[in-house]
Design a protein around this motif. Structure first.
Motif, PDB file in Angstrom:
ATOM      1  N   ASN A   9       0.824  -1.209   0.000  1.00 13.21           N
ATOM      2  CA  ASN A   9       0.000   0.000   0.000  1.00 13.21           C
ATOM      3  C   ASN A   9       0.857   1.257   0.000  1.00 13.21           C
ATOM      4  O   ASN A   9       0.397   2.328   0.397  1.00 13.21           O
ATOM      5  N   LEU A  10       2.085   1.098  -0.460  1.00 14.32           N
ATOM      6  CA  LEU A  10       2.991   2.241  -0.582  1.00 14.32           C
ATOM      7  C   LEU A  10       3.620   2.288  -1.972  1.00 14.32           C
ATOM      8  O   LEU A  10       3.551   3.289  -2.671  1.00 14.32           O
ATOM      9  N   LEU A  11       4.199   1.157  -2.386  1.00 10.08           N
ATOM     10  CA  LEU A  11       4.922   1.141  -3.663  1.00 10.08           C
ATOM     11  C   LEU A  11       4.036   1.431  -4.879  1.00 10.08           C
ATOM     12  O   LEU A  11       4.490   2.114  -5.801  1.00 10.08           O
ATOM     13  N   PRO A  12       2.779   0.926  -4.934  1.00  7.81           N
ATOM     14  CA  PRO A  12       1.960   1.279  -6.113  1.00  7.81           C
ATOM     15  C   PRO A  12       1.740   2.777  -6.266  1.00  7.81           C
ATOM     16  O   PRO A  12       1.656   3.287  -7.396  1.00  7.81           O
ATOM     17  N   TRP A  13       1.666   3.488  -5.145  1.00  6.90           N
ATOM     18  CA  TRP A  13       1.465   4.938  -5.217  1.00  6.90           C
ATOM     19  C   TRP A  13       2.765   5.640  -5.599  1.00  6.90           C
ATOM     20  O   TRP A  13       2.746   6.595  -6.388  1.00  6.90           O
ATOM     21  N   LEU A  14       3.891   5.158  -5.065  1.00  7.89           N
ATOM     22  CA  LEU A  14       5.173   5.736  -5.461  1.00  7.89           C
ATOM     23  C   LEU A  14       5.419   5.539  -6.957  1.00  7.89           C
ATOM     24  O   LEU A  14       5.998   6.402  -7.631  1.00  7.89           O
ATOM     25  N   ARG A  15       4.957   4.415  -7.480  1.00  6.73           N
ATOM     26  CA  ARG A  15       5.118   4.138  -8.905  1.00  6.73           C
ATOM     27  C   ARG A  15       4.367   5.145  -9.770  1.00  6.73           C
ATOM     28  O   ARG A  15       4.769   5.436 -10.904  1.00  6.73           O
ATOM     29  N   LEU A  16       3.280   5.693  -9.236  1.00  9.97           N
ATOM     30  CA  LEU A  16       2.491   6.663  -9.996  1.00  9.97           C
ATOM     31  C   LEU A  16       3.235   7.973 -10.218  1.00  9.97           C
ATOM     32  O   LEU A  16       2.821   8.796 -11.051  1.00  9.97           O
ATOM     33  N   ARG A  17       4.314   8.173  -9.485  1.00  9.70           N
ATOM     34  CA  ARG A  17       5.107   9.379  -9.711  1.00  9.70           C
ATOM     35  C   ARG A  17       5.614   9.443 -11.149  1.00  9.70           C
ATOM     36  O   ARG A  17       5.827  10.525 -11.700  1.00  9.70           O
ATOM     37  N   GLU A  18       5.791   8.264 -11.766  1.00  5.88           N
ATOM     38  CA  GLU A  18       6.230   8.207 -13.159  1.00  5.88           C
ATOM     39  C   GLU A  18       5.195   8.830 -14.085  1.00  5.88           C
ATOM     40  O   GLU A  18       5.516   9.215 -15.210  1.00  5.88           O
ATOM     41  N   ARG A  19       3.933   8.917 -13.618  1.00  6.48           N
ATOM     42  CA  ARG A  19       2.864   9.483 -14.433  1.00  6.48           C
ATOM     43  C   ARG A  19       2.495  10.899 -13.984  1.00  6.48           C
ATOM     44  O   ARG A  19       1.445  11.420 -14.344  1.00  6.48           O
ATOM     45  N   GLY A  20       3.347  11.484 -13.160  1.00  3.30           N
ATOM     46  CA  GLY A  20       3.119  12.860 -12.735  1.00  3.30           C
ATOM     47  C   GLY A  20       2.218  13.007 -11.536  1.00  3.30           C
ATOM     48  O   GLY A  20       1.749  14.112 -11.239  1.00  3.30           O
ATOM     49  N   VAL A  21       1.957  11.906 -10.823  1.00  2.00           N
ATOM     50  CA  VAL A  21       1.129  11.944  -9.617  1.00  2.00           C
ATOM     51  C   VAL A  21       2.033  12.154  -8.404  1.00  2.00           C
ATOM     52  O   VAL A  21       3.042  11.461  -8.243  1.00  2.00           O
ATOM     53  N   ALA A  22       1.694  13.100  -7.556  1.00  2.00           N
ATOM     54  CA  ALA A  22       2.473  13.378  -6.352  1.00  2.00           C
ATOM     55  C   ALA A  22       1.967  12.502  -5.202  1.00  2.00           C
ATOM     56  O   ALA A  22       0.769  12.223  -5.101  1.00  2.00           O
ATOM     57  N   VAL A  23       2.888  12.089  -4.334  1.00  2.00           N
ATOM     58  CA  VAL A  23       2.544  11.236  -3.198  1.00  2.00           C
ATOM     59  C   VAL A  23       2.968  11.936  -1.912  1.00  2.00           C
ATOM     60  O   VAL A  23       4.145  12.271  -1.737  1.00  2.00           O
ATOM     61  N   ASP A  24       2.007  12.156  -1.031  1.00  2.00           N
ATOM     62  CA  ASP A  24       2.277  12.766   0.269  1.00  2.00           C
ATOM     63  C   ASP A  24       2.194  11.679   1.334  1.00  2.00           C
ATOM     64  O   ASP A  24       1.163  11.007   1.474  1.00  2.00           O
ATOM     65  N   ILE A  25       3.282  11.498   2.078  1.00  2.00           N
ATOM     66  CA  ILE A  25       3.376  10.414   3.067  1.00  2.00           C
ATOM     67  C   ILE A  25       3.358  11.008   4.470  1.00  2.00           C
ATOM     68  O   ILE A  25       4.229  11.789   4.843  1.00  2.00           O
ATOM     69  N   VAL A  26       2.347  10.629   5.238  1.00  2.00           N
ATOM     70  CA  VAL A  26       2.212  11.111   6.616  1.00  2.00           C
ATOM     71  C   VAL A  26       3.011  10.192   7.531  1.00  2.00           C
ATOM     72  O   VAL A  26       2.848   8.958   7.493  1.00  2.00           O
ATOM     73  N   ARG A  27       3.845  10.790   8.361  1.00  2.00           N
ATOM     74  CA  ARG A  27       4.711  10.012   9.243  1.00  2.00           C
ATOM     75  C   ARG A  27       4.082   9.861  10.633  1.00  2.00           C
ATOM     76  O   ARG A  27       3.559  10.825  11.174  1.00  2.00           O
ATOM     77  N   PRO A  28       4.155   8.677  11.200  1.00  5.72           N
ATOM     78  CA  PRO A  28       3.675   8.492  12.573  1.00  5.72           C
ATOM     79  C   PRO A  28       4.648   9.109  13.559  1.00  5.72           C
ATOM     80  O   PRO A  28       5.773   9.483  13.192  1.00  5.72           O
TER      81      PRO A  28
END
Length: 394
Positions: free
Chosen positions: A114-133
């Motif tokens: 539930n992390l890597l598929p979203w990071l992969r979208l960066r290749e398509r110009g999608v930004a990923v914001d990761i909230v840290r605990p």
């Protein structure tokens, strides 16, 4: 069924102490028997033939499909059978119509799936914001809400951490997503086997889970959608209403997402696993694990040189406990537990390497995970063996 009586359905528990259910649960005899019955008595493809075996197989498969959907409270949505949670999440990542500038919000608590598929979208110009605990693995909902912007298309979070056992307030998060106009995906791989799940009450748009963690066979899982708004990952046999040399029309509803022959035996087995859990009662499952988890955390926390990761036993959590022994690599601890007491646990990063780095645990942890077949005596054996190991390490 009383939870105390279920161990006879799990022959493996006669010979060892299995505390790795967060990775893959054991499978009870009734689930195996349901799959064997399909293979030996009415094995045929589904949705394709009119002969008697095809009719029986199709009927049983569709009944199983509906039973699985009902188990998660998803009667009002669309369920497609997948191989696992990873494939289900990947189907969402691939099926949404992403535009450059879209954003995804997720957290550092996530399994790689539930992390890597979203990071992969960066290749398509999608930004990923990761909230840290925070330092003990707790997540501040205010931090998550602050990360959601106007461009946020999707928020994707785990329902329960596979490292720390923490249960996130997904209903609250769903409300925030609705207010902010973002879709909401829940990774239910760890929650579905251990606590009552009602996707309609949660209010999520997508819910993903695995069969092999909830007493079912490997190679099964599900993607529930509030609305069937994804492009199918595959097209082909079984997923179309009609086809010609000029094109095709997708089948309505769930069938459009299940191209090719589905895992018929596996789906029937998964439905039987859901029925087995229902016979016990998911509230009973949760209470059983809460007692075991409190005993395990208290026992480990009292040992010199042993550190339990995450929040204390009073938090909302499932039966997953991660710990370290000072001066010893987690793999070494796990190997000694196996050899000395036939206690089987997981060790390492648990497919959560970014979280481990954030918590200052570069080698990972030892993880003990309970389930319906775990007893208090087994928990005490684990604690006693870890005490001996920690004395040796000191």
């Amino acid at each position: 069924m009383r939870i105390e009586d279920c161990r006879t359905d799990f022959p493996i528990t006669r010979d060892l102490i299995y505390l790795d259910s967060a990775a893959t649960s054991l499978t009870p005899k009734p689930v195996v028997q349901a799959m064997v019955e399909y293979d030996l008595r009415y094995r045929a493809n589904v949705g394709r033939g009119v002969h008697r075996l095809a009719n029986v197989a199709t009927h049983r498969y569709r009944d199983a499909h509906d039973a699985i959907k009902s188990f998660i409270g998803g009667e009002g949505g669309t369920l497609t059978i997948t191989r696992n949670t990873t494939e289900a999440i990947g189907a969402v990542a691939a099926g949404l119509d992403w535009k450059k500038g879209d954003r995804v919000v997720t957290t550092l608590l996530e399994h790689h799936s539930n992390l890597l598929p979203w990071l992969r979208l960066r290749e398509r110009g999608v930004a990923v914001d990761i909230v840290r605990p925070n330092s003990d693995g707790g997540l501040e909902i205010a931090d998550l809400e602050a990360a959601i912007r106007d461009e946020t298309r999707l928020v994707a979070v785990t329902h329960a951490s596979n490292v720390l056992g923490t249960v996130l307030p997904v209903r609250e998060i769903a409300g925030i997503c609705r207010d902010r106009g973002a879709k909401f995906l829940v990774d239910g791989a760890q929650s579905t086997p251990h606590i009552p799940v009602d996707v309609a009450a949660i209010g999520c748009d997508y819910f993903c889970f695995s069969g092999h963690k909830m007493l079912g066979p490997t190679g099964t899982g599900g993607l529930w959608m509030r609305r069937p708004d994804l492009e199918p990952l595959h097209v082909g046999g079984g997923s179309i209403e009609s086809a010609s040399s000029d094109g095709y029309t997708l089948a309505p509803g769930e069938e459009r997402y299940e191209a090719g022959t589905p895992p018929v035996a596996g789906t029937i087995g998964l439905a039987r696993a859901a029925a087995y859990l229902r016979e016990i009662g998911m509230d009973a499952v949760r209470r059983h694990e809460e007692r075991l988890t409190a005993r395990l955390i208290d026992g480990l926390a009292a040992l010199d040189g042993v550190t339990v990761a995450g929040l204390d036993a009073g938090t909302d959590r499932i039966g997953v406990v991660s710990f370290t022994v000072e001066g010893m690599h987690p793999h070494e601890v796990a190997q000694i537990l196996d050899e000395a007491s036939a206690v089987l646990v997981r060790s390492g990063h648990h497919c959560c390497q970014p979280l481990m780095e954030h918590l200052g645990l570069p080698d990972g942890t030892v993880r003990a995970s309970t389930y319906i077949y775990t007893t208090t005596e087994e928990i005490d054996t684990l604690i006693a063996t870890v005490e001996e190991i920690s004395r040796r390490a000191i």
